[in-house]
Design an enzyme around this catalytic site. Structure first.
Site, mmCIF file in Angstrom:
data_model
loop_
_atom_site.group_PDB
_atom_site.id
_atom_site.type_symbol
_atom_site.label_atom_id
_atom_site.label_comp_id
_atom_site.label_asym_id
_atom_site.label_seq_id
_atom_site.Cartn_x
_atom_site.Cartn_y
_atom_site.Cartn_z
ATOM 1 N N GLU A 33 2.475 -20.039 5.657
ATOM 2 C CA GLU A 33 2.675 -18.585 5.027
ATOM 3 C C GLU A 33 3.990 -18.846 4.491
ATOM 4 O O GLU A 33 4.897 -19.220 5.327
ATOM 5 C CB GLU A 33 2.785 -17.424 5.970
ATOM 6 N N SER A 47 -3.905 -0.407 -0.640
ATOM 7 C CA SER A 47 -3.887 1.020 -0.263
ATOM 8 C C SER A 47 -4.634 1.238 0.949
ATOM 9 O O SER A 47 -4.583 2.412 1.558
ATOM 10 C CB SER A 47 -4.490 1.761 -1.440
ATOM 11 N N ILE A 49 -7.871 1.122 1.445
ATOM 12 C CA ILE A 49 -9.247 1.793 1.127
ATOM 13 C C ILE A 49 -10.361 0.461 1.544
ATOM 14 O O ILE A 49 -10.290 -0.618 1.111
ATOM 15 C CB ILE A 49 -9.474 2.021 -0.303
ATOM 16 N N HIS A 51 -13.870 -0.011 0.726
ATOM 17 C CA HIS A 51 -14.513 0.422 -0.673
ATOM 18 C C HIS A 51 -16.046 0.555 -0.042
ATOM 19 O O HIS A 51 -16.400 -0.512 0.537
ATOM 20 C CB HIS A 51 -14.290 -0.273 -1.927
ATOM 21 N N LYS A 251 -9.834 1.266 -11.254
ATOM 22 C CA LYS A 251 -10.441 2.275 -10.779
ATOM 23 C C LYS A 251 -9.795 3.681 -11.132
ATOM 24 O O LYS A 251 -10.116 4.609 -11.009
ATOM 25 C CB LYS A 251 -10.619 2.117 -9.509
ATOM 26 N N ILE A 336 -8.433 -12.551 -5.656
ATOM 27 C CA ILE A 336 -8.991 -11.868 -4.593
ATOM 28 C C ILE A 336 -8.230 -10.345 -4.941
ATOM 29 O O ILE A 336 -7.345 -9.966 -4.210
ATOM 30 C CB ILE A 336 -8.823 -12.064 -3.005
ATOM 31 N N SER A 338 -8.774 -6.095 -5.918
ATOM 32 C CA SER A 338 -9.666 -4.964 -5.056
ATOM 33 C C SER A 338 -11.214 -5.552 -5.460
ATOM 34 O O SER A 338 -11.460 -5.781 -6.627
ATOM 35 C CB SER A 338 -9.502 -3.728 -5.967
ATOM 36 N N CYS A 401 12.813 6.221 16.336
ATOM 37 C CA CYS A 401 12.369 6.758 15.073
ATOM 38 C C CYS A 401 11.732 8.290 15.347
ATOM 39 O O CYS A 401 10.979 8.308 15.805
ATOM 40 C CB CYS A 401 11.413 5.749 14.382
ATOM 41 N N CYS A 436 12.976 10.166 6.402
ATOM 42 C CA CYS A 436 14.299 9.664 6.377
ATOM 43 C C CYS A 436 14.641 8.258 5.888
ATOM 44 O O CYS A 436 15.876 7.964 5.494
ATOM 45 C CB CYS A 436 15.510 10.167 7.515
#
Lengths: 477, 119, 294
Positions: A33, A47, A49, A51, A251, A336, A338, A401, A436
């Site tokens: 990486e 996001s 999702i 699908h 979309k 790759i 959505s 937090c 915040c």
């Protein structure tokens, strides 16, 4: 020189899913990486999702993998203890004229094997999605859609892969690859690895990696999407994921929930040139807000508490997943976009198959740890359990937090699981992700990170070298 | 004679002062709503002064930084040098608010005092 | 479940004042919950002077001003102070759940005073476009980093908004050796006290741009600069008026919002109207009520 059976380039959700899948077999595997932590590239801005498989051409690879992935992700999220919520999605028509398009989408999706689709009418919508615009006339309902935390999925896949023997080398950008008779030699600034097989899941940079082995048959175009997150107070603004009818490249602007409860509106879709450009714009905000209000009129600009941009790695219409005969042993997993997050587990199976077909012996390990210990998040458990935890380890009672209620113990756990940066802590725990934005907890987080990682405070970063939080410490004067 | 407009900074009201000056001396002050205005204007024209506040590094105490201030205003022109000098100090023993950290600080006839108790 | 006559959430100036006032009026069973490790709240990082002019007739710093009230509070019997205590739940019947290291407790309050203060608006709340690098701080966070932690956030600073904390931080950065390149204010005058404009900005010749706003933040990993633009009286951008300032740090001083999440959790409506002076009036009323009832 370290020698591996398989080296995977890129630790986004695709590389992580492949690494975890292959970790069931007797193989030496390394994931490389370039960023300071895994999941900091394309996956970070996903996001979340899951699908159902709608809105894909019937004979597309991405459509088939999406439908398969939607099933597989349930098993994986159960094994890894990642929170998956099946919310269902609605593709909404705003006029009678749009209804035939809904029927067309339904037919295409059914050809792909998307289950339990139905067209719902105005009455159904009023009852089940009361905040939806009164202009909505009908919708295509796909109950198998859901949401997951994209970064937690990447972390959990990676951690489980590591538990099963996979090595992950972060902050290791690949500079070039040499093909010798039996091996690929992969050069990084401070190391060289040798591997029989290379899997290129380098996201936005997959074309550049592919070129290193002489395969130059696709190009990645970043397609920017700006997303806007709403206050958790608006958590129940929708019950389903809401989509407009799809446009040519996108979309459209969606109104969804995220895994953490905050609704999110977006994304935009804009092809750009710079693979590092994650800036947001006033224009993007205006566009998204207008489109989201068309769906849910009660959304207002003041609901927005955060925003970001992500880049989809686009290489034509469909995914590119293939063994490159020109560079035997090299598998491209590129373009790759959505529904890549959903498809990731299915992509991993496909890649496993390609490796087998191209001569890699796949022998199952006697012992594969498929489960992982669930990670404790105080905000998602009842107080009765918190009470027990606090008795066992007092630092569960030490809240760091305030907005998201994250304890000192959870922060330390995130660091011991691999967080090296403030963003790494944020994506693992949600600390700093609330209203915040870290004004309250940043100093505390810096001190905990510095202490656990034995770093000077001036070397604590947001997301890796160059993003240090402070410039000077009075101690050094 | 010269007339200068000043904003009094003695309190949050921020009165607008009109000051008549002759040969670097204040002759008349107008516009102040309390008795603090006149001496402020005189000082601001003839020898502008400010209280300096800063933090001093501690060693072995409960918090890393101890807030300090000068117990009297110092000449405005000395502020930057004084701030630099404060950065070189270190406190190793517990203090109470009001304790002198540096007496006759920089020879300015003011004391640098702690403004917070620290153990 | 234990019941307390009075529970005060927040040990900043308002919470401490409420505890003292309640005690003066005869309340003897008081629990004060503070989430930090010490009392005083934001006053501890407000190391500048200007406090106590009215009450003590002295020009004190924040920590000194807080210290005097804290000393008074400690001298009173019947007030239990619980530090590092974080309220995680509040119901409409005034039942509180709070966490502290090693402990989760639930108590009921006969009377509850919320003195939870406020938080600063962030870059996100005013929707500043551009990159999202390290180096963007709320003014209060920068104040905490410098004054409490002894850490200097950056060397070249642009301050967005001319609220008091922003103005005060302009001077603090300068005295800590950083360069303050500009204070950018969208209104035509400062939102802060005029004395802070004089002694924090004008004293040091820091440029103050009124009717300007930040159009964009630039910088991949760390802030590299800002694009600023002039606005007209309707706050619309004036085309062609853009310019760039290079900097490594941006401070946001664009206002405060009340921290009312707990009150909202208990089902109280329109809490955002209870703020500042209104909140003080409310506390005063409670104190008076106590006098009448007891």
């Amino acid at each position: 020189m370290k020698t591996y059976d398989v080296v995977i380039i890129g630790a986004g959700v695709v590389g992580a899913a492949i690494g975890r899948e292959l970790s069931q077999y007797k193989l030496n595997i390394a994931i490389l990486e370039k960023d300071q932590e895994h999941g900091f590239g394309v996956s970070k801005s996903n996001s979340g999702i899951i699908h159902p498989g709608t809105q894909n051409p019937p004979n597309s690879l991405k459509g088939r993998l999406c439908v398969q992935g939607n099933v597989l992700i349930r098993k994986i999220s159960h094994e890894l203890g990642v929170d998956f919520k099946e919310t269902g999605e609605l593709i909404v028509a705003f006029s009678r004229e749009e209804i035939p398009r809904l029927l067309g989408l339904k037919k295409e999706a059914e050809q792909l094997g998307v289950p339990w689709l139905s067209i719902v009418d105005k009455t159904w919508l009023r009852k089940n999605e009361p905040n939806l615009s009164k202009e909505a006339v009908a919708a295509l309902y796909a109950p198998t859609a859901g949401i997951i935390s994209p970064y937690r999925l990447v972390y959990d896949l990676c951690e489980n892969a590591v538990r099963n023997g996979v090595e992950i080398h972060t902050a290791n950008p690949v500079k070039n690859i040499l093909k010798t008779d039996r091996y690929f030699e992969i050069n990084m600034p401070n190391d060289t690895f040798r591997s029989r097989y290379v899997i290129n899941s380098a996201g936005l940079f997959a074309d550049e990696i592919s070129r290193m082995v002489g395969v130059n048959n696709f190009q990645i175009t970043p397609r920017k999407g700006e997303e806007f997150i709403l206050d958790k107070k608006r958590e129940h603004i929708t019950n389903h994921l809401l989509f407009p009818l799809p446009q040519k490249d996108t979309k459209g602007v969606l109104v969804i929930k995220t895994a953490d409860g905050n609704p999110m509106i977006g994304p935009t879709a804009e092809d750009i040139n710079d693979k590092n450009d994650l800036s947001t714009s006033d224009n993007g905000l205006a566009k998204v807000l207008t489109a989201a209000k068309k769906m849910i009129p009660s959304i207002s600009e003041s609901d927005i508490i955060a925003y970001f941009a992500g880049l989809r790695p686009v290489a034509g219409e469909d995914f590119i997943i293939r063994h490159e005969d020109k560079a035997a042993g090299f598998i491209n997993v590129a373009g790759i976009q959505s529904p890549g997050l959903t498809a990731a587990p299915a992509i991993a199976l496909l890649v496993r198959g390609l490796l087998g077909e191209n001569g890699l012996t796949l022998k199952r390990k006697l012992l594969f740890h498929k489960h992982r210990k669930e990670i404790t998040h105080l905000f998602s458990i009842p107080f009765s359990i918190t009470q027990k935890l606090v008795k066992k380890d007092p630092s569960y009672g030490d809240i760091v937090c305030r907005c998201e209620m994250i304890s000192h113990k959870e922060i330390r756990d995130a660091i011991s699981r691999g967080a090296k940066t403030l963003d790494g802590i944020k994506f693992r725990t949600r600390a700093q992700a609330g209203r915040c934005h870290g004004s309250f907890c940043t100093t505390r987080l810096m001190k905990i990170l510095a202490q656990e990682r034995k770093l000077p405070l001036t070397r604590v970063t947001k997301r890796g070298a160059g993003s240090e939080i402070v410039k000077k410490d009075r101690l050094d004067d | 004679m010269e007339n200068r407009k000043l904003t009094c900074i003695e309190c949050p009201k921020g009165c607008n002062l009109s000051v008549d000056i002759e040969n670097c001396r204040v002759m008349k002050v107008e516009g102040h709503k309390c008795p603090k205005g006149e001496p402020y204007a005189v000082s601001e024209i003839e020898n502008p002064q400010r209280v300096l506040t800063a933090v001093v590094l501690s060693k072995g105490l409960s918090l890393k930084m101890i807030p300090v201030r000068t117990d009297k205003p110092i000449p405005k022109a000395k502020i930057i040098d004084a701030a630099l000098a404060i950065k070189k100090l270190q406190i190793t023993k517990p203090v109470k608010a009001g304790d002198v950290i540096a007496g006759n600080f920089m020879g300015l006839d003011v004391n640098l005092i702690a403004t917070r108790d620290m153990t | 479940m234990t019941e307390r006559d009075l529970v005060i959430v927040g040990g900043g100036p308002a919470g401490i004042a409420a505890a003292i006032a309640a005690h003066e009026n005869g309340v003897r069973d008081i629990l004060l919950l503070e989430r930090d490790q010490y009392l005083g709240g934001i006053l501890n990082q407000c190391i500048h002077t200007g406090f106590g002019l009215g009450y003590f007739k002295e020009n004190l710093t924040g920590p000194e001003y807080a210290g005097r009230f804290i000393e008074k509070l400690h001298s009173l019997k019947g007030i239990e102070i619980s530090l590092s205590s974080f309220v995680v739940n509040l119901t409409s019947d005034k039942t509180l759940t709070y966490l502290k290291p090693g402990m989760l407790s639930t108590i009921r309050a006969k009377v509850l005073i919320m003195a939870t203060g406020c938080r600063e608006k962030t870059r996100e709340m005013v929707h500043i476009a551009g990159d999202r690098p390290a180096g963007v701080f709320s003014a209060g966070l920068a104040q905490k980093l410098i004054n409490i932690e002894g850490l200097l956030p950056g060397n070249e600073v642009v301050i967005v908004g001319s609220g008091d904390i922003g103005l005060i931080m302009a001077r603090r950065f300068l005295l800590e050796g950083a360069e303050v390149k500009a204070v950018i204010e969208i209104q035509k005058e400062s939102r802060g006290l005029i004395r802070n404009v004089v002694q924090c900005v004008k004293d040091f010749g820091i440029p103050l741009y009124f009717r300007h706003k930040i159009a964009k933040i630039r910088g991949k990993d760390r802030v590299e600069g800002v694009d600023i633009v002039k606005v007209d009286d309707a706050l619309n951008e004036i085309p062609g008026s853009g310019s760039k300032i290079s900097c490594d740090t941006i401070l946001m001083s664009v206002g405060l919002i009340p921290e009312n999440e707990l009150v909202e959790m208990a089902g109280v409506k329109d809490v955002n109207k209870i703020f500042g002076r209104e909140a003080c009036r409310a506390i005063f009323k409670v104190a008076k009520l106590w006098k009448i009832e007891n």
